[in-house]
Scaffold this motif. Structure first.
Motif, short mmCIF file in Angstrom:
data_model
loop_
_atom_site.label_atom_id
_atom_site.label_comp_id
_atom_site.label_asym_id
_atom_site.label_seq_id
_atom_site.Cartn_x
_atom_site.Cartn_y
_atom_site.Cartn_z
N HIS A 163 30.96 50.26 33.08
CA HIS A 163 32.11 49.52 33.60
C HIS A 163 32.31 48.30 32.72
N TYR A 164 33.57 47.94 32.48
CA TYR A 164 33.87 46.75 31.67
C TYR A 164 34.88 45.88 32.40
N LEU A 165 34.60 44.59 32.43
CA LEU A 165 35.50 43.59 33.02
C LEU A 165 36.05 42.74 31.90
N THR A 166 37.37 42.55 31.87
CA THR A 166 37.98 41.74 30.82
C THR A 166 38.30 40.33 31.29
N THR A 167 37.77 39.96 32.45
CA THR A 167 37.93 38.61 32.99
C THR A 167 36.73 38.29 33.87
N LEU A 168 36.58 37.03 34.25
CA LEU A 168 35.56 36.63 35.22
C LEU A 168 36.18 36.72 36.60
#
Length: 191
Positions: free
Chosen positions: A111-116
């Protein structure tokens, strides 16, 4: 794995191998950008893990205000303009760009998150990854109470409950038992 800006080639390979063998990985924004010598990785971002994450980041955007996601969650501090290469998009920004992706990798996933993300949204992402990995909590969540199981090589195990709050708390274990942990205290439960 939160924002891991700097990672060695060996560290990057270890994470990929973990996923390849069935592990579930969650990676935060601005990760894998430089090597262990703080040299920028060439070929695009997220440098060390483009294949693992199935995402290509095209631009970074520090934020001066929260940004809304399609799910209603908010991101803060940072965002990225990305496009998926092999990943599936699970949430987007209002612009349609990916905010949360999932990529199958070997027998596992990443999984990848591009924001906090805000706390509630991050909790949902982590809960999703835990379910996917077959991880179950040792006890029902009680805010401010840390619960962890430790096992001894001889087969004995112990459940530790540490109450970091100023109020007594009741912990319900996965087996359905309950134990009260006094404010600022800890309890060790054998078995």
């Amino acid at each position: 794995m939160p924002q891991l800006y700097l990672v060695s080639d060996a560290g990057a390979a270890n994470l990929e191998e973990f996923a390849r063998r069935g592990g579930v990985v969650v990676v935060g924004p601005y990760s894998g950008i430089v090597d262990e010598h703080d040299r920028v990785r060439l070929g695009g971002y997220p440098g060390a893990w483009r294949d693992l994450l199935g995402v290509s980041v095209e631009e970074f955007f520090p934020l001066d205000a929260p940004i809304r996601l399609a799910s209603g969650a908010t991101g803060g501090v940072w965002s990225e303009a990305a496009r998926v290469t092999t990943a599936k998009v699970l949430d987007t920004y209002a612009t349609g760009e990916p905010a949360w992706t999932r990529n199958e990798f070997g027998d596992g996933s990443a999984h990848y998150l591009t924001t906090l993300l805000d706390d509630a949204a991050l909790a949902e992402v982590l809960a999703t990854a835990c379910r996917e990995a077959g991880v179950r909590p040792e006890a029902a969540g009680v805010p401010g109470v840390e619960v962890v199981r430790r096992s001894h090589p001889d087969g004995r195990s112990f459940l530790f409950a540490v109450n970091h709050t100023a109020e007594d708390a009741t912990v319900t274990t996965a087996e359905g038992g309950t134990v009260t942990v006094a404010a600022g205290d800890a309890v060790v439960i054998p078995g």
